[in-house]
Write a protein that holds these residues in place. Structure first.
Motif, short mmCIF file in Angstrom:
data_model
loop_
_atom_site.label_atom_id
_atom_site.label_comp_id
_atom_site.label_asym_id
_atom_site.label_seq_id
_atom_site.Cartn_x
_atom_site.Cartn_y
_atom_site.Cartn_z
N ARG B 332 0.84 -1.20 0.00
CA ARG B 332 0.00 0.00 0.00
C ARG B 332 0.88 1.25 0.00
O ARG B 332 0.54 2.26 -0.60
CB ARG B 332 -0.92 -0.01 1.22
CG ARG B 332 -2.01 -1.08 1.14
CD ARG B 332 -3.11 -0.75 2.12
NE ARG B 332 -4.10 -1.81 2.23
CZ ARG B 332 -5.18 -1.89 1.46
NH1 ARG B 332 -5.36 -1.02 0.50
NH2 ARG B 332 -6.04 -2.86 1.64
N ASN B 333 1.97 1.15 0.68
CA ASN B 333 2.89 2.26 0.78
C ASN B 333 3.62 2.53 -0.54
O ASN B 333 3.76 3.66 -0.98
CB ASN B 333 3.92 1.93 1.87
CG ASN B 333 4.23 3.15 2.67
OD1 ASN B 333 3.77 4.25 2.33
ND2 ASN B 333 5.01 2.99 3.71
N ARG B 336 1.00 3.79 -3.94
CA ARG B 336 -0.13 4.67 -3.64
C ARG B 336 -0.81 5.11 -4.93
O ARG B 336 -0.18 5.22 -5.95
CB ARG B 336 0.36 5.89 -2.87
CG ARG B 336 0.49 5.55 -1.40
CD ARG B 336 0.88 6.77 -0.59
NE ARG B 336 1.70 6.29 0.51
CZ ARG B 336 2.76 6.91 0.98
NH1 ARG B 336 3.14 8.04 0.43
NH2 ARG B 336 3.44 6.40 1.97
N ASP B 337 -2.10 5.35 -4.85
CA ASP B 337 -2.87 5.80 -6.01
C ASP B 337 -2.82 4.82 -7.16
O ASP B 337 -2.91 5.19 -8.32
CB ASP B 337 -2.37 7.17 -6.53
CG ASP B 337 -2.37 8.19 -5.43
OD1 ASP B 337 -3.33 8.20 -4.64
OD2 ASP B 337 -1.40 8.96 -5.35
N ASN B 338 -2.63 3.57 -6.86
CA ASN B 338 -2.63 2.56 -7.92
C ASN B 338 -3.76 1.59 -7.57
O ASN B 338 -3.64 0.79 -6.65
CB ASN B 338 -1.26 1.87 -7.93
CG ASN B 338 -1.20 0.73 -8.93
OD1 ASN B 338 -2.21 0.14 -9.29
ND2 ASN B 338 0.00 0.41 -9.37
N SER B 342 -4.11 -1.59 -4.91
CA SER B 342 -4.97 -1.57 -3.72
C SER B 342 -5.90 -2.78 -3.74
O SER B 342 -6.16 -3.40 -2.71
CB SER B 342 -5.84 -0.33 -3.70
OG SER B 342 -5.09 0.79 -4.03
#
Lengths: 229, 537
Positions: B332-333, B336-338, B342
């Motif tokens: 998640r880190n 991000r924004d993918n 997620s």
């Protein structure tokens, strides 16, 4: 077991030192080329010494390239990188590297190579062989080197001849056999010829291996021939 | 004709300052004016994203914990930071063989071994620039997916028997394989082999055997290549693939392991090794391989979330769910924004929480996953969808699981490999009979839907058929027939009503999908020919 582990580290260490040395040598050669490029015999009295310096650096570099290759062959981490090359371009490249030095010693180079001949071989290693022969010719040729390339019976033949003293007897293939050169009694390690014959033999095509021939052409000069199938 | 360096833009990448200035002086002596330099790959990528260079000279070794030259090349080409006409030369400190063998997909235009004299640099540059312009038209055609035209262009050159005929033959062989024309690919490779026994041509023959499903012969071919040339990494990868196809995962693992030892920097290879090892329950090696892949991906553009979820899965299997959860946090880190990342993370989280006996958390994670999936415009990889379905069944949400499975089957109604994976899910849940019904009804649904569209075409209602198939194709991105028919309806319309660039572009997209789903699909080549004909006309 510990012993063996140390050995592995040691040889990897050697290889990485050799690698590092190559980098430094590269700088040495490039820098000396630049210095030589900007000086003439009139403006710079040390020009002959500088040239000698560059020649020696190139010799060490050639040897190092060969040592690294031999190291890899020994560690089974080695196969040829065979690709098709335009032979005249390949020869041109190799000569370009050597021409300035040879010119300085007053040695002229004449080449005869079919323009459109294409062959399959490992360009790095084959260049290593030729560099080495030319480096020797720098020392022993009187004033002329001929490079002749042809295709003969399914072999690419690269023939390099000079007009110097010729090979000593123990370096002639007809006397010393397939791998001439290694003779510790005469003080000559002949690494170059040894390497050349090893690399030639690694080139295989349709059941045929490459090989080298060394001879003396009548009363004038060394004749080296590389045959690649 | 000498090449004019005066107006070309150069980029020199080397971590060694003195070498950078040496190269700069050499280039200046050829009259080059516009020369930038970078000390590492990251800085080089930055420069390339802001300026388009004509020539990039890149050192292979750019320091520890840094991108290496190969990674710079891969990222630059993949992200199109450099143009097709850009010459990329890899500078190496020693013999380039290992790099040549390691670089499978992206190869530099030339290798230069240090040290090299000024004049050598000049001739190599001139040659590379010329060669580039020889191939430029073909490469542009490939970029536009005009493979048939690219093959025809290769043939034009080959007929003239140029000096570099083998390069055209090699490219033609690869293109024939890309479009699934295995017969012509084999003809090309046979022709080369009659002249010279050369590893890449034999590899081509092996690939043809593989794609025509003659796995036993393919295996023999790849093995014999390795026997002669034990550093030819691509042959190991293919051997491993054909062994897998013959249901010999243990041997496939052994081969990949050998390959990873020789060429340890491929993320993809370690990931595959992790997956195969997981399949044969070699959890130790699987864990190690995924970790290695993550480590290698650190500086690479090609890191992917599925490597992390793969590792998490191994950890669950090893009964270390807490550690697995940490890995998911890391995904998640890192991504991000993918949304795809997620989604994968959420699916895996559900599986982990279930293992930890936290059913409420598990449910929440799965719900998040389903939500993400429904809102995503991208086509979900089948394996992730199957995982998610499995997790739904595990958590007792039969309805959501069934819905997911239906989607997978619709997308792959004639793909035996995927269908058998789906069957496996039902079998493990003791739902075999019910599963068979679900599968066949979803399959029937697609066949009926397709027939309905075909009828519209037959009745000459092309505009209706286009609308119908395009709607279907956009919800069934992985379905061959539907995408093929969407393309065909569009092309037929153009044929009838004259050129229309927008429709042509859309047809090209469906054909592109087809190529990435299955290039050996018989309709693919036909559509490609038709598309290229209309594009040219």
């Amino acid at each position: 077991m510990d012993q063996q582990k140390d050995n592995i580290h040691f040889s990897a260490f050697l290889a990485s030192i050799a690698h590092d040395m190559k980098n430094s040598l590269g700088m040495l050669i490039n820098t000396s080329e630049e210095v030589l490029g900007s000086c003439t015999a009139e403006t710079c009295p040390s020009q002959p010494l500088l040239t000698k310096l560059q020649y020696e650096a190139k010799r060490v570099n050639n040897n190092l390239v060969q040592l690294l290759a031999l190291y890899r062959m020994d560690h089974a981490r080695f196969t040829l990188n065979i690709a098709h090359h335009c032979v005249s371009e390949f020869i041109e490249d190799t000569i370009t590297q050597n021409k300035p030095l040879l010119a300085f010693r007053g040695i002229s180079l004449e080449t005869d190579c079919p323009e459109d001949l294409v062959w399959f071989f490992d360009a790095d290693l084959t260049a290593g062989i030729i560099n080495n022969i030319l480096n020797n010719a720098y020392r022993y040729a009187r004033d002329k080197i001929w490079i002749t390339v042809s295709e003969k019976d399914g072999y690419l033949v690269i023939h390099i001849r000079d007009n110097g003293q010729g090979y000593p007897e123990h370096m002639l293939t007809e006397k010393a056999g397939e791998t001439p050169g290694i003779s510790f009694s005469t003080g000559s390690t002949g690494l170059g010829l040894y390497f050349a014959s090893l690399v030639a033999r690694m080139h295989c095509n349709k059941g045929r291996e490459g090989f080298i021939r060394t001879s003396n052409c009548g009363d004038s000069g060394c004749c080296f021939s590389l045959y690649l199938p | 004709m000498p090449i004019d360096f005066n107006h070309k833009k150069f980029l020199v990448i080397d971590d060694f300052g003195e070498f950078r200035s040496t190269l700069r002086r050499m280039l200046q002596s050829f009259d080059a004016k516009d020369i930038d330099d970078a000390t590492n790959g990251e800085a080089a990528i930055e420069l390339m994203s802001n300026k388009s260079y004509d020539v990039v000279l890149c050192d292979y070794n750019l320091g520890y914990n840094r991108k290496d030259g190969q990674q710079v090349l891969e990222e630059a080409r993949h992200r199109k930071l450099i143009m097709f006409s850009t010459v990329f030369i890899m500078v190496t400190a020693e013999n380039s063989m290992e790099m040549v063998m390691g670089a499978v997909e992206y190869q530099p235009d030339d290798y230069l071994m240090k040290p090299f004299a000024r004049e050598v640099l000049r001739t190599r540059l001139e040659r590379a620039i010329r060669k580039k312009s020889d191939f430029e038209i073909i490469e542009r055609a490939i970029e536009r997916r005009e493979y048939v035209r690219a093959i025809a262009l290769c043939d034009q050159h080959i007929r003239k028997i140029p000096k570099n005929i083998f390069e055209y033959l090699k490219l033609k062989g690869e293109l024939c394989i890309t479009v699934g024309d295995y017969q012509n690919a084999k003809a090309v490779y046979d022709k080369i082999l009659s002249i010279r026994d050369i590893a890449w041509a034999r590899l081509g023959i092996g690939k043809v055997n593989y794609f025509t499903e003659d796995y036993a012969t393919a295996t023999d071919v790849f093995r014999s290549i390795i026997e002669q040339n034990n550093l030819y990494i691509e042959a190991y990868d293919w051997l491993s693939r054909s062994l897998l196809a013959q249901h010999e995962p243990e041997e496939a693992q052994r081969i990949l392991l050998a390959a990873a030892e020789i060429s340890p920097k491929s993320i993809f290879r370690h990931k595959t090794l992790g997956e195969i090892s997981f399949r044969i329950k070699d959890l130790e090696l699987s864990e190690k391989s995924f970790k290695k892949a993550i480590h290698l991906g650190q500086y690479s553009y090609f890191k992917s979330p599925s490597i992390y979820t793969g590792l998490a899965r191994v950890l669950v299997e090893k009964k270390e769910p807490e550690v697995a959860l940490n890995v998911i946090r890391e995904v998640r880190n890192e991504f991000r924004d993918n949304s795809a990342a997620s989604l994968q993370a959420a699916v895996m989280e559900g599986i982990i929480f279930k293992e930890m006996n936290r059913p409420d958390d598990a449910k929440k994670a799965i719900q998040e996953a389903i939500l993400l999936m429904d809102s995503s415009s991208e086509c979900l990889a089948d394996d992730i969808a199957i995982d998610l379905a499995k997790a739904c069944f595990d958590l007792g949400d039969k309805e959501a699981g069934t819905r997911l499975i239906q989607g997978i089957v619709r997308n792959n109604h004639d793909n035996e490999a995927v269908i058998s994976k789906v069957r496996e899910v039902f079998k493990n849940k003791q739902m075999e009979n019910e599963g068979t019904k679900i599968i066949s009804s979803a399959q029937r649904e697609i066949i009926l839907a397709n027939n309905q569209g075909v009828r519209m075409v037959e009745e000459g209602k092309l505009d209706k058929a286009i609308e119908y198939f395009e709607r279907a194709a956009n919800s069934l991105r992985g379905n061959k027939i539907i995408n093929a028919n969407a393309a065909q309806a569009l092309l037929m319309f153009i044929e009838k009503n004259g050129r229309n660039n927008e429709l042509l572009e859309r047809a090209g997209q469906y054909i592109g999908r087809l190529g990435s789903i299955d290039p050996s699909y018989n309709k693919y080549q036909k559509l490609l020919c038709m598309y290229e004909r209309l594009l040219a006309g």
